[in-house]
Design an enzyme around this catalytic site. Structure first.
Site, PDB file in Angstrom:
ATOM      1  N   ASP A   1     -17.596 -52.353 -42.540  1.00 53.78           N
ATOM      2  CA  ASP A   1     -17.656 -50.947 -42.891  1.00 53.78           C
ATOM      3  C   ASP A   1     -19.041 -50.393 -42.595  1.00 53.78           C
ATOM      4  O   ASP A   1     -20.037 -50.829 -43.166  1.00 53.78           O
ATOM      5  CB  ASP A   1     -17.333 -50.836 -44.385  1.00 53.78           C
ATOM      6  CG  ASP A   1     -17.181 -49.401 -44.810  1.00 53.78           C
ATOM      7  OD1 ASP A   1     -16.562 -48.640 -44.056  1.00 53.78           O
ATOM      8  OD2 ASP A   1     -17.696 -49.042 -45.875  1.00 53.78           O
TER       9      ASP A   1
ATOM     10  N   THR B   1     -16.846 -42.949 -40.829  1.00 51.92           N
ATOM     11  CA  THR B   1     -18.278 -42.977 -41.119  1.00 51.92           C
ATOM     12  C   THR B   1     -19.094 -43.537 -39.952  1.00 51.92           C
ATOM     13  O   THR B   1     -20.121 -42.972 -39.586  1.00 51.92           O
ATOM     14  CB  THR B   1     -18.558 -43.822 -42.363  1.00 51.92           C
ATOM     15  OG1 THR B   1     -17.879 -45.058 -42.226  1.00 51.92           O
ATOM     16  CG2 THR B   1     -18.054 -43.120 -43.601  1.00 51.92           C
ATOM     17  N   THR B   2     -18.605 -44.629 -39.374  1.00 48.57           N
ATOM     18  CA  THR B   2     -19.328 -45.221 -38.254  1.00 48.57           C
ATOM     19  C   THR B   2     -19.347 -44.251 -37.083  1.00 48.57           C
ATOM     20  O   THR B   2     -20.383 -44.031 -36.451  1.00 48.57           O
ATOM     21  CB  THR B   2     -18.663 -46.547 -37.821  1.00 48.57           C
ATOM     22  OG1 THR B   2     -18.415 -47.320 -38.983  1.00 48.57           O
ATOM     23  CG2 THR B   2     -19.525 -47.312 -36.866  1.00 48.57           C
TER      24      THR B   2
ATOM     25  N   ASP C   1     -10.429 -46.717 -48.548  1.00 51.98           N
ATOM     26  CA  ASP C   1     -10.310 -46.077 -47.230  1.00 51.98           C
ATOM     27  C   ASP C   1      -8.859 -45.705 -46.945  1.00 51.98           C
ATOM     28  O   ASP C   1      -8.554 -44.578 -46.549  1.00 51.98           O
ATOM     29  CB  ASP C   1     -10.785 -47.029 -46.118  1.00 51.98           C
ATOM     30  CG  ASP C   1     -12.307 -47.123 -46.095  1.00 51.98           C
ATOM     31  OD1 ASP C   1     -12.945 -46.505 -46.970  1.00 51.98           O
ATOM     32  OD2 ASP C   1     -12.847 -47.825 -45.217  1.00 51.98           O
TER      33      ASP C   1
HETATM   34  P1  ADP Z   1     -15.051 -45.485 -38.636  1.00 56.19           P
HETATM   35  O1  ADP Z   1     -16.013 -45.910 -39.701  1.00 56.19           O
HETATM   36  O2  ADP Z   1     -15.651 -44.443 -37.765  1.00 56.19           O
HETATM   37  O3  ADP Z   1     -13.723 -45.112 -39.188  1.00 56.19           O
HETATM   38  P2  ADP Z   1     -13.754 -47.866 -37.660  1.00 56.19           P
HETATM   39  O4  ADP Z   1     -14.422 -49.170 -37.486  1.00 56.19           O
HETATM   40  O5  ADP Z   1     -12.820 -47.714 -38.796  1.00 56.19           O
HETATM   41  O6  ADP Z   1     -14.872 -46.756 -37.719  1.00 56.19           O
HETATM   42  O7  ADP Z   1     -12.990 -47.557 -36.316  1.00 56.19           O
HETATM   43  C1  ADP Z   1     -12.231 -46.413 -36.159  1.00 56.19           C
HETATM   44  C2  ADP Z   1     -11.834 -46.251 -34.716  1.00 56.19           C
HETATM   45  O8  ADP Z   1     -10.967 -47.294 -34.290  1.00 56.19           O
HETATM   46  C3  ADP Z   1     -11.089 -44.957 -34.527  1.00 56.19           C
HETATM   47  O9  ADP Z   1     -11.622 -44.285 -33.412  1.00 56.19           O
HETATM   48  C4  ADP Z   1      -9.649 -45.423 -34.240  1.00 56.19           C
HETATM   49  O10 ADP Z   1      -8.935 -44.540 -33.411  1.00 56.19           O
HETATM   50  C5  ADP Z   1      -9.880 -46.728 -33.577  1.00 56.19           C
HETATM   51  N1  ADP Z   1      -8.714 -47.631 -33.628  1.00 56.19           N
HETATM   52  C6  ADP Z   1      -8.097 -48.140 -34.705  1.00 56.19           C
HETATM   53  N2  ADP Z   1      -7.054 -48.930 -34.333  1.00 56.19           N
HETATM   54  C7  ADP Z   1      -7.015 -48.917 -32.983  1.00 56.19           C
HETATM   55  C8  ADP Z   1      -6.185 -49.538 -31.989  1.00 56.19           C
HETATM   56  N3  ADP Z   1      -5.190 -50.333 -32.314  1.00 56.19           N
HETATM   57  N4  ADP Z   1      -6.464 -49.280 -30.701  1.00 56.19           N
HETATM   58  C9  ADP Z   1      -7.480 -48.475 -30.373  1.00 56.19           C
HETATM   59  N5  ADP Z   1      -8.296 -47.888 -31.232  1.00 56.19           N
HETATM   60  C10 ADP Z   1      -8.073 -48.088 -32.527  1.00 56.19           C
END
Ligand code: ADP
Ligand code: MG
Length: 538
Positions: free
Chosen positions: A61, A94-95, A387
């Site tokens: 996270d 957030t990231t 989340d």
């Molecule tokens: P954040 O803190 O920004 O939410 P995450 O590590 O949760 O960061 O990553 C979120 C990103 O991962 C989003 O851009 C989402 O669309 C992408 N994502 C999640 N699952 C998949 C998947 N199966 N294929 C491609 N992208 C994905």
């Protein structure tokens, strides 16, 4: 450009100004983004955090990583604060917010070096932001089914924790959100803070479950009271069941022993009356905020009523929600309609502490019981649940979805570049820089999955343009460019909207800091920066 002489002067006076300050700020932002970039997306890596006391935490996270970093740099703090805002407002993204902000600043720095003034860049970024909000609306679509809420929570949990845990938590989050969503005056409200979370250390994290009611670390007021009940009525008193406290200045002059006895008798009579009312109302459980007199306790026990005393106000409210009871001030004033009903009540021993588990009949106000072998595990489970719950709640409040897998950012970038062409001034360059910055998301997603990031970005952009299809994105489960709707990778619109706004706000705030006071040893946030931060986020 700052020369090394400038730099040493700056260090001596502990003050940097103009371009040198911006350069430092951009560096700070990039360093911060560098710390979390590798955690983005389903293939992101976990980070091992070590705190001052040597406690180890493994997390994926971004905001947790940042908050643990205890960074002093004012710009870095500002970015962390905007990522925390994102966490609070949108729970997710957030990231992404930090990565986009840093990229916006890096691109702004390049423009400054080409002679574009930071104020112009800030203005261009603002234009791009408003245009982005319009585009986001256009690209998004309505939620079609309950199943899509579940899929959105799964997307949100992708890459976090083990996959069995992701499955458990996404289902629980959907269930919990549905329980708290209710029709308010202006639309549906689903407040995630309504779900209480309690840790029960031990077991497997996938044994984490929801209780349809409330759990409180309490046992009945009397050891002989019945601990297990299968349904019945409950009365909640926001007060006490005690002898009347004498009013401060009311003096009672007791002249004979008979008078004292009469006074005590009267007090007991009042208590008996109150308990009598509880019995008449037919309550099986009595919950009281303050104390219960010994005499009343024995009487309640004799009448087969289970009583709990000294229950916190917050818990009383939760009990009312889950049982449909109305809080009353005293047992005397209670009437039948104030009673709530429960489906079951029991005690469970967690570690050394007995817990009261009350399942209400309203299906509202649930409690999540997290399970896990260590504190760290329990915390990670709680974070992941929060989340997923946030995502599910948002979809109840605003049922609109955007594609994940970088599709949204590529669509924005493509459309923003077209929009930039319509802007005559140098702001045009800033709008383009803004569009480029958004592409950090698809790039980092591909990079973390071990794919060719530039190649994938170009291919994705071309695919979207050729088909005029904004929903084409990168499915990282198999590394192909797919329709995000078909493969079920969707996110709440509100997350992207907030991420774009938050990132622009921070980038613009940094661009406006042209003179920064900077204490060398103890790098605290300078007053004026703090003031701006307060204005922005406070
Ligand atoms: P954040 O803190 O920004 O939410 P995450 O590590 O949760 O960061 O990553 C979120 C990103 O991962 C989003 O851009 C989402 O669309 C992408 N994502 C999640 N699952 C998949 C998947 N199966 N294929 C491609 N992208 C994905
Ligand atoms: Mg996320």
């Amino acid at each position: 450009m700052a020369t090394s002489d400038d730099t040493s002067i700056l260090e001596e006076t502990e003050r940097s100004s103009g371009r040198a300050a911006l350069r430092k700020n951009v560096q700070a932002a990039m360093a911060l983004a560098g710390a979390v970039r590798s955690t983005l997306g389903p293939k992101g890596l976990d980070k091992l955090l070590l705190d001052g006391e040597g406690r180890i935490q493994v997390t994926n996270d971004g905001v947790t990583v940042l908050e643990a970093a205890k960074v002093q740099h004012p710009t870095a703090r500002m970015l962390i604060s905007s990522s925390s805002t994102q966490d609070r407002v949108a729970r997710d993204g957030t990231t992404s917010t930090v990565l986009i902000t840093a990229e916006m600043l890096q691109n702004a720095w390049d423009l400054v070096n080409q002679g574009v003034h930071p104020t112009v860049i800030a203005a261009g970024y603002r234009l791009a932001e408003s245009q982005s909000q319009i585009i986001l609306e256009e690209v998004s679509r309505n939620l079609k089914s309950e199943k899509e809420i579940l899929q959105a929570t799964q997307t949100c949990l992708a890459g976090k924790g083990e996959s069995s845990l992701q499955g458990t938590l996404s289902v629980l989050a959907v269930e919990a959100a549905a329980a708290i969503a209710e029709q308010g005056e202006d639309g549906i409200k689903a407040d995630p803070t309504r779900i209480k979370v309690l840790a029960n250390k031990g077991g497997q994290s996938s044994e984490t479950h929801l209780v349809n009611g409330i759990v409180i670390a309490k046992r009945p007021a009397h050891p002989e009271m019945e601990e297990s009940l299968e349904g019945g009525k409950i009365l909640v008193i926001d007060g006490a069941l005690e002898r009347q406290q004498m009013v401060m200045d009311a003096k009672l002059k007791i002249t004979t022993s008979g008078m004292l006895q009469a006074f005590r008798d009267k007090e007991q009579e009042l208590l008996t009356e109150q308990v009598g009312n509880v019995v008449t109302l037919g309550a099986k459980i009595l919950v009281v905020k303050d104390g219960i007199d010994d005499y009343a306790r024995s009487m309640l026990e004799a009448k087969g009523i289970t009583a709990y005393r000294r229950v916190e106000r917050k818990d009383l409210e939760q009990i009312c929600i889950t049982t449909g009871a109305t809080m009353v001030h005293s047992a005397n004033t209670a009437s039948a309609k104030d009673l709530g009903s429960f489906n079951s009540s029991r005690q469970e021993l967690w570690g050394d502490t007995s817990h009261w588990i009350l399942e209400g009949s309203t299906n509202k106000g649930q409690t999540l019981i997290t399970r896990g072998s260590s504190e760290e595990m329990l915390e990670e489970v709680e974070r992941c649940f929060a989340d997923a719950l946030g995502v599910a709640c948002q979809l109840h409040e605003e049922a609109r979805l955007l594609p994940g897998g970088g599709a949204t950012q590529v669509a924005l970038a493509r459309r923003l570049r077209r929009y930039a062409e319509t802007i005559p001034g140098r702001e045009q360059l800033a709008v383009e820089a803004f569009a480029d910055a958004l592409e950090v998301i698809p790039r980092a997603l591909a990079e973390n999955a071990g794919l060719d990031s530039l190649g994938n970005l170009l291919e994705l952009t071309a695919a979207q343009s050729n088909g005029e299809d904004d929903w084409l994105g990168l499915d990282l489960r198999n590394g192909t460019i797919s329709d995000m709707d078909k493969v079920g990778i969707r996110e709440p619109l509100r997350i992207s909207r907030q991420a774009i706004k938050g990132a622009t706000d921070s980038a613009v705030a940094v661009l406006r800091i042209d003179d920064i006071l900077w204490a060398k040893q103890d790098a605290q946030v300078p007053d004026e920066v703090q003031q701006r931060l307060d204005e922005q986020y406070g």
